[in-house]
Design an enzyme around this catalytic site. Structure first.
Site, PDB file in Angstrom:
ATOM      1  N   LYS A 677       0.822  -1.006  -0.026  1.00 34.76           N
ATOM      2  CA  LYS A 677      -0.026  -0.081   0.057  1.00 34.76           C
ATOM      3  C   LYS A 677       0.962   1.393  -0.036  1.00 34.76           C
ATOM      4  O   LYS A 677       1.411   1.470   1.102  1.00 34.76           O
ATOM      5  CB  LYS A 677      -0.922  -0.069   1.302  1.00 34.76           C
ATOM      6  CG  LYS A 677      -2.040   0.990   1.142  1.00 34.76           C
ATOM      7  CD  LYS A 677      -2.682   1.443   2.348  1.00 34.76           C
ATOM      8  CE  LYS A 677      -2.353   2.696   3.051  1.00 34.76           C
ATOM      9  NZ  LYS A 677      -1.989   3.866   2.060  1.00 34.76           N
ATOM     10  N   GLU A 888       8.038  16.925  15.846  1.00 29.45           N
ATOM     11  CA  GLU A 888       8.672  16.936  14.371  1.00 29.45           C
ATOM     12  C   GLU A 888       7.681  17.709  13.546  1.00 29.45           C
ATOM     13  O   GLU A 888       6.529  17.768  13.626  1.00 29.45           O
ATOM     14  CB  GLU A 888       8.488  15.207  14.135  1.00 29.45           C
ATOM     15  CG  GLU A 888       9.077  15.064  12.827  1.00 29.45           C
ATOM     16  CD  GLU A 888       8.928  13.680  12.231  1.00 29.45           C
ATOM     17  OE1 GLU A 888      10.042  13.128  11.427  1.00 29.45           O
ATOM     18  OE2 GLU A 888       8.052  13.067  12.615  1.00 29.45           O
TER      19      GLU A 888
END
Ligand code: FAD
Length: 1009
Positions: A677, A888
């Site tokens: 995927k 992040e």
């Protein structure tokens, strides 16, 4: 008539007679320099340490720092003893009296530098030039300086060149040509210009842009030089800049204002394989231009750099590898130049008496007057040769670098390397007293006499490869070479591929389940982040029923696939690698459009995908056969590995081919069947990988391609009882959910699910107080802003020791302001768009958070108005507890944190949830050792960027909240996809046991295919 060779020998001997007449010779200088040379030539390892020490010395501020470094560099007992000779006092003594030894050392190194640097500034250099004038030696002056990292610095450099020019013209107004004939060809004032000093963003893949920037910078200097009657020479630097420099030269000097100006020259480096073609091209250009120009012929000063760089990148080496080849080519080019004397004025830049004598003899043969060409030699080198040439009535010019010691360090080290090189003429003549007849031997003859024209390996045994490497058991692994975009043919291929990809916009890609192409009702579009109204392609979207079918197909295919020999599976990967290589430019171009990757980054992604295939094939050959655990009489015990079952691969968009291909290849080669995927944002590239696997012959059901929403089909399959393994790279949030969810055992589940989970980072680099800032700045900018900061390895916290802080910030902000932001379709762009609108908004929100927490020190202003472009942004005054220092961001946002010392730097660097990459810039061996042990990161990089891991060389992956400790591209990675299995057989019968037990058995396969 005498032959050319005997004429050369006669002239060579004459030069040597004159050289021997003068008592001073390069290596007879007493004192520090001589000791350094002697020691360096005795021991290559020690030479390396000595030159490194010399390079760091000017940046050390106190005596105790100097002595600490001295101790660290020469900690080894043997080295320490040797170095005591060079210091004329022991290292131990230096430790006891640092306040004396430190300054003495610095003074000695400065003295040594003064030997090669003609003056600290324009005034200072005049003393030297006046002295040379009395010796009938002319000059060309060059400005030493730090590597420019910003356009502010290039402006300063351009201003310094202008200043220097004015000063030289003023001071030499009444000087006349020492030879008095053909003086019009050789102006007194001669300036050597380093082109890279005038543009900080010179990009090998975009010569046109480089020229567009450089020409306006150069024109004022050229105009003024012409007014003042001066000569301007373009020096030549590394190979990456060669084509742009040649093009720039031809472009500018064809312009109306300079077309009829003869006092311009350029360097040709004979060590380059393509130098003859370049010189022929220049001569043709010069003929068409109709005005003379000059060429300085040299062998080339970057031999070590070019060979190392091409080896690192797996490129064809642009330089000759045998010294006589460079010498022979120098002579070929000498002849070419002299044969075209009506178009080009020659300057021979060499200290090699054979090369010089050859030029003299050939000019004589053609009847060219000796006042119509010149010999050029470096300041501080080969003084006796200069004087000999003057005595013989030749025109001699000295190349005089001007500048301070610290910025001139790389020049000094280049000279030291040249003087101690095993291959160098000066060492052979002045240090090793090689006989005259050997020094004057014809280099072509040397090559002819050697076996098949190949000499035994000298200081380089270089193995260059340009094709996809094949992995054989036991053979050393070779990475796929990166595309060298400095080569015009590669630039052209990339442009062509981009044009072709544009034509493919809007293509539709189906799902692939059990080899069947499935188009669903729902299609979603993948857009170009540089221009979101452009649809790169449409992809069929899977829902739960398709996910179920894919799992069933993979499960059904597993039994047969696991019984396929590992050799067949390895060959499948190698075929994939070959197809990827064949379609390399096409796929890179697709990445430019689908995820906004700049050219070289896109190419790097495809190269990495190729590497994963070949590397994992090699690893599987190592693991595939059952291996004897211990050699015990009467018992055979073999460990081998079985595949786990059905693997679900969920990949991100930021390395759309490499990471997807890496995880899929690892799963397949180990015998698992796969549902891949790709990320929704890079689904077209994912579909290309499916296509490539099919072309390579993957059986139906073994690899299935499923595109859809992670939250729907991803979640469904993670929880599925028939999925045995999940390989995931992506965000922390999703990674942690997968980790947890896979830990629950579902009804009917056969295996404990294995999760390979690679997540984000909050990567830090520390800049030590003695760091080489030329490198630290460039590498930090590249690590933080390359591909828009969207690599999990990207730099997001720069931790700077306070001693250096102001200088780092000044240069960092300047460098950031010079970075090219734009549509990555254009070569040379460093910062393109971020992936999509959601990322765009999230990063902008973080920038707002940064503004409220810290100081916005820099933000680019000039970014394209459309597309998801985030201006590169730098915050200073950042504290470790702030959100921008902890969370992040995944975009071009850099936080700079000031710290007191290395203790604090390490605490700050380690003080996050993540441990993916980390970096350190330092020239202190002790501090480097400490970082190796203490910096918490899966990949620690020292004195280089913290991005760009290479398969096999830098196994990649982190720990803490960055991942489960797996290393993609590492030797143990495949083990994550396998279950170890041991078979023990009692082979003794009544005490009788076979004598020998093989170390490996054939694979345990039943029934065999
Ligand atoms: C006035 C002047 C200006 C210069 N300007 C430039 C410039 O703009 N750009 C530049 O790059 N250099 C420049 N140089 C530096 C020059 O390239 C070196 O000084 C020169 O290469 C030394 O060559 P040589 O003929 O004096 O000595 P030699 O000892 O005969 O040659 C040494 C050279 O041979 C080559 N070599 C060494 N090992 C090998 C090997 N294994 N295989 C193949 N080749 C090898 C290298 O080029 C090495 O420098 C200049 C030199 C002078 C004198």
């Amino acid at each position: 008539m005498r032959s050319l060779q005997s004429e050369i020998e006669q002239r060579g001997r004459r030069i040597f007679e004159l050289v021997d007449k003068y008592p001073e010779s390069l290596f007879s200088k007493a004192g520090f320099y001589q000791r350094l040379m002697t020691l360096s030539m005795r021991d290559e390892q020690l030479k390396l340490q000595l030159f490194r020490f010399v390079a760091v010395l000017p940046s050390l501020h106190t005596s105790s720092e100097i002595i600490e470094h001295l101790q660290e560099y020469f900690a080894d007992e043997h080295d320490s003893r040797m170095v005591s000779e060079f210091l004329a006092a022991g290292v131990r003594l230096a430790r006891i009296v640092p306040w004396i030894s430190g300054p003495i050392l610095r003074w000695n190194v400065s003295g040594m530098a003064r030997q090669f640097i003609a003056g600290r500034n324009p005034n200072d250099v005049m003393r030297t030039l006046r002295k040379r004038r009395t010796q009938k030696i002319g000059f060309t002056v060059d400005l030493l300086g730090e590597a420019v990292v910003s356009e502010t610095e290039t402006d300063e450099y351009a201003a310094r060149y202008l200043d220097l020019l004015e000063g030289l013209a003023r001071e030499t107004r009444d000087w006349v040509d020492p030879l008095g004939t053909n003086s019009d060809l050789f102006p007194v004032v001669n300036l050597s210009v380093k082109i890279s000093a005038l543009y900080s963003q010179m990009s090998p893949d975009d010569p046109a842009e480089t020229i567009a920037h450089l020409a306006p910078k150069l024109r004022p200097l050229l105009r003024r030089a012409r007014e003042l009657g001066a000569f301007i020479n373009f020096d030549m630097e590394s190979y990456a800049h060669k084509n742009a420099t040649l093009e720039l030269f031809k472009t500018v000097f064809t312009e109306e204002a300079f077309r009829d100006w003869p006092h311009t020259g350029i360097v040709i480096q004979a060590y380059l394989r393509d130098s003859e073609a370049d010189l022929r091209d220049l001569i043709e250009w010069g003929g068409a231009r109709g005005t003379r120009f000059a060429v300085r012929l040299v062998k080339g000063a970057y031999w070590d750099y070019e060979t190392t760089k091409s080896r690192q990148n797996g490129w064809d080496c642009p330089v000759y590898l045998q010294k006589p080849e460079s010498d022979a080519n120098f002579e070929t080019l000498t002849r070419l130049l002299l044969e075209n004397e009506s178009i080009v004025t020659s300057a021979f830049g060499s200290h090699n008496v054979r090369s010089i004598a050859h030029a003299q003899a050939f000019a004589e043969e053609l009847g060219i007057d000796r006042s119509r060409f010149e010999f050029q030699l470096l300041y501080g080198m080969a003084g006796p040769i200069k004087r000999a040439l003057v005595d013989m009535g030749y025109r001699v010019r000295e190349y005089c670098p001007v500048g301070e010691l610290l910025p001139g360090m790389s020049y000094l080290v280049r000279r030291l390397l040249e003087n101690t090189s095993n291959e160098g003429f000066l060492r052979a003549k002045f240090s090793e007293n090689v006989p005259t007849e050997d020094l004057l031997r014809d280099p072509c003859e040397i090559l002819r006499r050697s076996r098949n024209g190949v000499l035994p390996p000298s200081n380089a045994t270089i193995n260059m490869t340009t094709t996809t490497p094949k992995t054989q058991l036991g053979a050393p692994y070779e990475n796929a070479p990166l595309t060298n975009f400095a080569l015009p043919e590669n630039q052209e291929k990339m442009r062509g591929a981009l044009r072709e990809q544009r034509k493919q916009f809007g293509r539709k890609v189906p799902l692939t389940i059990n080899g069947e192409k499935i188009c669903t009702d729902k299609m979603f579009s993948s857009v170009n982040p540089s221009q979101p109204d452009q649809i790169v392609g449409y992809a069929a979207e899977a829902d739960i029923p398709e996910a179920e079918r894919a799992v069933a197909a993979a499960r059904a295919a597993f039994e047969k696939w696991r019984r396929t020999s590992f050799e067949q599976r390895c060959q499948l990967l190698e075929s994939v690698a070959e197809i990827l290589d064949r379609r390399r430019f096409e796929l890179s171009a697709l990445e430019v459009f689908e995820v906004g990757k700049p050219w070289a980054q896109a190419d790097g992604d495809i190269a990495e995908a190729i590497d994963f295939c070949t590397f994992y094939a090699g690893q599987m050959r190592r693991l595939g056969r059952p291996r004897l655990t211990q050699n015990v009489p009467g018992e055979e015990s073999y460990q081998h590995y079985r595949p786990r079952g059905v693997a679900l691969v969920i990949a991100p968009w930021n390395f759309p081919m490499a990471i997807l291909c890496g995880m899929v290849s690892a799963a397949l080669v180990t015998g698992n069947t796969v549902i891949m995927k790709p990320s929704e944002q890079s689904v077209i590239i994912g579909a290309m990988l499916m296509e490539i696997y099919e072309e390579a012959g993957v059986p139906p059901g073994v690899l299935n391609f499923l595109n859809g929403k992670g939250s729907v089909i991803g979640a469904h399959m993670v929880d599925h009882k028939d999925v045995d393994l999940i390989a995931f790279t992506g965000s922390r949030e999703v990674g942690l959910w997968i980790w947890e969810s896979a830990g629950k055992t579902r009804e009917g589940q056969r295996e404990l699910k294995r999760v390979i989970c690679e997540m984000g980072g909050k990567n830090a680099m520390i800049v030590d107080s003695d760091a080489d800032l030329d490198e630290a700045i460039v590498d930090s900018i590249y690590s933080a802003f390359g591909f828009q900061g969207q690599k999990c390895s990207a730099l997001s916290r720069l931790i700077v020791l306070e001693e250096n802080y102001n200088r780092v910030i000044e240069r960092l902000l300047g460098a950031a302001a010079s970075v090219r932001v734009g549509n990555p379709e254009e070569p040379g762009v460093v910062v393109g768009p971020v992936i999509d609108e959601a990322a765009y908004r999230r990063i902008l929100d973080y920038i707002e958070v940064g503004k409220s927490e810290a100081t916005l020190a820099y933000q680019a202003k000039d970014v394209p108005p459309h597309g998801y472009f985030i201006p590169p942004t730098i915050f200073t005054g950042v504290k470790p507890n702030m959100r921008i220092a902890r969370e992040e961001i995944f975009g071009p946002v850099l936080s700079v944190i000031k710290v007191r010392d290395l203790d604090e730097a390490i605490d700050v660097a380690n003080g996050t949830d993540y441990a993916l990459t980390g970096g350190f810039f330092s020239r202190s061996p002790a501090n480097i050792e400490r970082i190796k042990a203490q910096l918490e990161a899966g990949n620690v990089y020292i004195n280089r960027p913290c991005t760009g891991a290479i398969v096999g060389r830098h196994p990649f992956g982190g720990f803490k909240m960055s991942g489960g400790g797996t290393k993609a591209g590492g030797e143990d990675y495949l083990l994550n996809f396998l279950i170890p299995h041991v078979v023990t057989e009692n082979v003794a019968r009544h005490g009788l046991a076979p004598e020998k037990t093989p170390e490996y058995r054939d694979e345990f396969l039943w029934p065999k295919q």
